[in-house]
Design an enzyme around this catalytic site. Structure first.
Site, PDB file in Angstrom:
ATOM      1  N   GLU A 150       0.816  -1.228   0.000  1.00 34.08           N
ATOM      2  CA  GLU A 150       0.000   0.000   0.000  1.00 34.08           C
ATOM      3  C   GLU A 150       0.847   1.274   0.000  1.00 34.08           C
ATOM      4  O   GLU A 150       0.740   2.118   0.898  1.00 34.08           O
ATOM      5  CB  GLU A 150      -0.945   0.001   1.199  1.00 34.08           C
ATOM      6  CG  GLU A 150      -2.082  -0.969   1.053  1.00 34.08           C
ATOM      7  CD  GLU A 150      -3.140  -0.821   2.158  1.00 34.08           C
ATOM      8  OE1 GLU A 150      -2.856  -0.171   3.175  1.00 34.08           O
ATOM      9  OE2 GLU A 150      -4.231  -1.374   1.994  1.00 34.08           O
ATOM     10  N   GLU A 306      -6.935  -7.542  -0.485  1.00 37.16           N
ATOM     11  CA  GLU A 306      -7.319  -7.481   0.934  1.00 37.16           C
ATOM     12  C   GLU A 306      -8.751  -6.990   1.049  1.00 37.16           C
ATOM     13  O   GLU A 306      -9.147  -6.040   0.366  1.00 37.16           O
ATOM     14  CB  GLU A 306      -6.462  -6.473   1.712  1.00 37.16           C
ATOM     15  CG  GLU A 306      -5.054  -6.883   1.987  1.00 37.16           C
ATOM     16  CD  GLU A 306      -4.319  -5.792   2.758  1.00 37.16           C
ATOM     17  OE1 GLU A 306      -4.964  -5.037   3.512  1.00 37.16           O
ATOM     18  OE2 GLU A 306      -3.104  -5.691   2.589  1.00 37.16           O
TER      19      GLU A 306
HETATM   20  C1  GLA Z   1      -4.291  -2.277   4.835  1.00 35.91           C
HETATM   21  C2  GLA Z   1      -2.940  -2.892   5.036  1.00 35.91           C
HETATM   22  C3  GLA Z   1      -2.965  -4.033   6.004  1.00 35.91           C
HETATM   23  C4  GLA Z   1      -3.832  -3.713   7.194  1.00 35.91           C
HETATM   24  C5  GLA Z   1      -5.211  -3.359   6.703  1.00 35.91           C
HETATM   25  C6  GLA Z   1      -6.182  -3.050   7.822  1.00 35.91           C
HETATM   26  O1  GLA Z   1      -5.008  -2.865   3.840  1.00 35.91           O
HETATM   27  O2  GLA Z   1      -2.335  -3.319   3.855  1.00 35.91           O
HETATM   28  O3  GLA Z   1      -1.639  -4.278   6.415  1.00 35.91           O
HETATM   29  O4  GLA Z   1      -3.281  -2.643   7.882  1.00 35.91           O
HETATM   30  O5  GLA Z   1      -5.112  -2.194   5.922  1.00 35.91           O
HETATM   31  O6  GLA Z   1      -7.447  -2.765   7.313  1.00 35.91           O
END
Ligand code: GLA
Length: 674
Positions: A150, A306
């Site tokens: 991210e 995710e």
């Molecule tokens: C992001 C991050 C994860 C986690 C999630 C929590 O997607 O990539 O590591 O922190 O948020 O929602």
């Protein structure tokens, strides 16, 4: 480009075994098998475990877990582990810590603590990526590289001296000379003329409104600068393991990064999506991101990297996903072309900032957990949906989305504060309520495959993009343009002569003046058929020059003047809205524009999500019901695609879904829903 192909729909999660003792690992693999998990994202935050001291690598634990997963039939999306530099790095190289707009250098104690320009962070992260690639490049469990994590989620702009120096290099490459920079930034205003490159700075905290052209270039630079960091890792991976596909997880409509540009670096687009379960329409929030992600690489299949099984931890109040919502959103991602469903995370942490974030294996034992049961059942269900990997989602309708315009619009000192995403969201919701598939396109896209292109609020429009739209309409396309569009060029300079400067002849209309409404204020417009409907937020003094008037303002000094227009231009049509109608009126207008362009629509009840995808020998009709009242669907000659039986009529309770095979010539107007 290397194709990502697991041989099945991917199902799994971020797996952080370093948070758990070894005994738990075997149990994890057993439970993964029970849940049908075939892919995990491993090692995303493992830098401190993999390199506990600078240059000392410890891979034994990861060797063990890679082997264990492989024996258990679980494949790995292996991280380069560079997303969270360990404290030793941040302390040994203080300049690696990013600086905020106010000049505060951030401290050790959380993740993403790196300045994208810092040479030490760059060198050490690339070395780690190389070490990981060399060690696991031939491991049989490896299927995909997960680069960093991210990017830009917490830090999308760093204002340190190193970034300032790189910004100047970036500007030199863009403008060639200081004269050109002074022109582009309009520095004749407020005595800002730069006489030496060394005087040029990031837009740090200043006494009054910062220079918007400078601010726009800064956002462009910041996206490019982080992308260069990403490329450095990707290059190493492609050199060491040319046959292993590469991805990084995007964040949908993240303000900081121009994903249309970024996505060209990946072998497969991947995205993290966390709609608010307590929000008005989580499926629209998520669906918009799914459609963007598919669009980033021209309709190719993509990965939901995710999502949460239930609640997250980072809103002020974190609602769980009610029973069935996680499954319904997962099916929606698949309908929109996802090749897999992954979660954050596999096992819920008991320590750290995310210990209240849901997971597949939660704090309560699996046998007592509703969330586990739903996740396990979905994993098993996915095995029967493998044929979806052959489907493609195509759209006749596109929404233009442009990070550069978004950045320009976000600069201070405008006629009104007009956040972009709610506007785009309203248009997206209206189009989706008509059942049509929607792509998102950047301004330099080839528009020839679309019948309708919508620009809800394209504030910045380059001459090239305007030319593309002109050619699109001339050739028979339908353009629907919202207010405060086409105002400035690529330097954020107003195009004078009335707005939108470059498309007045296409629209057959021009704007003399803006008249933004006050917060909460509502006015009305009268449509040609006599209906009077509310409008909010924005109004304009609009004049026609050839266009037909579809609606006029009812009140104030613009009473009786045009509010919405349509113009025949070349073979096509251009609609212009100088205000923001409510959902019903916007939907009516868009329905008319779509029908005029020969795009079939359906009138869907609240919450029914419809996607048509192409598959060999026909089409798939994905129906997922997010509404609160049951709906009844009638479609002639269709077959339930999962159970292979004729299904002329069906009822869907809230959060139920159906997947139907329909003939190749099926159109949405054949769908009857009550
Ligand atoms: C992001 C991050 C994860 C986690 C999630 C929590 O997607 O990539 O590591 O922190 O948020 O929602």
């Amino acid at each position: 480009m290397v194709r990502f192909d697991l041989g099945a729909l991917a199902y799994g999660a971020d797996y952080n075994p370093e948070q758990w003792p070894r005994e738990v690992w075997r149990e994890d693999v057993r439970l993964m098998q029970e849940a049908g998990v075939n892919l995990v994202s491993l090692g995303i935050f493992s830098w401190a475990q993999l390199e506990p001291r600078e240059g000392q690598f410890e891979f034994a634990w990861l060797d063990e877990i890679m082997d264990l997963l492989h024996e258990g039939g679980v494949r790995v999306n292996l991280a380069t582990a560079t997303a969270s530099p360990p404290p030793w790095l941040s302390l040994a190289y203080p300049d690696s810590r990013p600086v905020t707009v106010d000049g505060v250098r951030l401290e050790v104690g959380a993740r993403q603590l790196y300045c994208p320009s810092d040479p030490h962070y760059r060198a050490l992260s690339v070395r780690l990526a190389r070490a990981v690639a060399e060690r696991y490049g031939n491991h049989p469990a490896l299927r995909l590289w997960h680069v960093n994590n991210e990017y830009g989620c917490h830090i999308d702009q760093c204002y340190c001296a190193q970034c300032a120096a790189r910004f100047r290099e970036w500007l030199r490459a863009r403008y060639g000379s200081l004269d050109e920079l002074n022109r582009a930034w309009g520095t004749a205003f407020w005595s800002q003329r730069y006489g030496d490159w060394a005087e040029v700075q990031p837009p740090r905290r200043a006494p009054s409104f910062p220079n918007p052209s400078q601010g726009l270039d800064w956002r462009r630079f910041s996206s490019d600068n982080i992308l260069e960091l990403h490329r450095a890792e990707v290059e190493v991976l492609r050199e060491v393991t040319p046959d292993v596909p590469v991805t990084t997880n995007f964040l949908g409509f993240l303000p900081g990064l121009d994903y249309f540009r970024w996505a060209q670096e990946e072998d497969v687009a991947a995205v993290d999506v966390y709609p608010d379960p307590a929000g008005v329409a989580p499926h629209l929030e998520a669906g918009m991101v799914f459609d963007l992600t598919r669009s980033l690489r021209g309709g190719q299949r993509w990965l939901l990297m995710e999502q949460a099984t239930s609640a997250v931890n980072w809103r002020e109040r974190n609602a769980p996903k009610r029973p069935g919502l996680m499954r319904a959103l997962s099916l929606q991602a698949l309908a929109r072309g996802a090749d897999g469903i992954q979660f954050f995370q596999w096992r819920q942490s008991v320590a750290g900032a995310e210990k209240y974030h849901s997971a597949l294996v939660g704090h309560v034992p699996p046998e007592r957990s509703r969330v586990w049961r739903e996740a396990r059942d979905l994993g098993q269900e996915l095995k029967g949906l493998d044929f979806l990997r052959g489907a493609r989602v195509k759209a006749d309708v596109a929404i233009m989305f442009d990070w550069h315009s978004w950045w320009a619009l976000s600069q201070a000192s405008q006629p009104a504060v007009t956040p972009l995403l709610p506007v785009v969201g309203a248009w997206y919701a209206a189009l989706r309520s008509l059942g049509v598939n929607v792509d998102f396109v950047p301004p330099d896209a080839d528009l020839s495959g679309y019948r309708v292109v919508a620009l809800p609020q394209q504030y910045l429009l380059t001459p090239e993009a305007a030319q593309g739209l002109r050619a699109f309409v001339q050739g028979g396309g339908t353009l629907v343009m919202g207010p405060y569009s086409g105002v400035v060029d690529g330097d954020d300079h107003v195009i004078p002569g009335g707005y939108p400067g470059l498309l007045q002849d296409v629209l057959g209309a021009w704007v003399e003046e803006w008249a933004p409404l006050q917060t909460g204020e509502t006015r009305e417009v009268r449509w040609a058929d006599g209906r009077v409907t509310p409008v909010i937020e924005w109004a304009e003094v609009l004049h026609t020059d050839g266009a037909e008037v579809l609606a006029t303002y009812e009140t104030d000094f613009i009473a009786g003047q045009p509010a919405v227009t349509r113009h025949a231009f070349g073979q096509g049509h251009a609609y212009y809205l100088s205000t923001r109608p409510d959902a019903a009126a916007l939907t009516d207008l868009l329905r008319g524009a779509l029908h005029g362009a020969d795009v079939a629509t359906a009138d869907l009840p609240d919450g029914l999500d419809v996607t048509l995808s192409d598959i060999k020998g026909g089409k798939l009709l994905h129906l997922i019901h997010f509404g609160t009242q049951p709906v009844h669907v009638q479609v002639d000659g269709v077959v339930d695609a999962v159970h292979d039986r004729a299904t002329p009529a069906l009822s869907l309770a809230p959060l139920e879904a159906a997947l139907l095979r329909v003939p190749a010539d099926f159109t949405l107007d054949q769908l009857v829903v009550t």
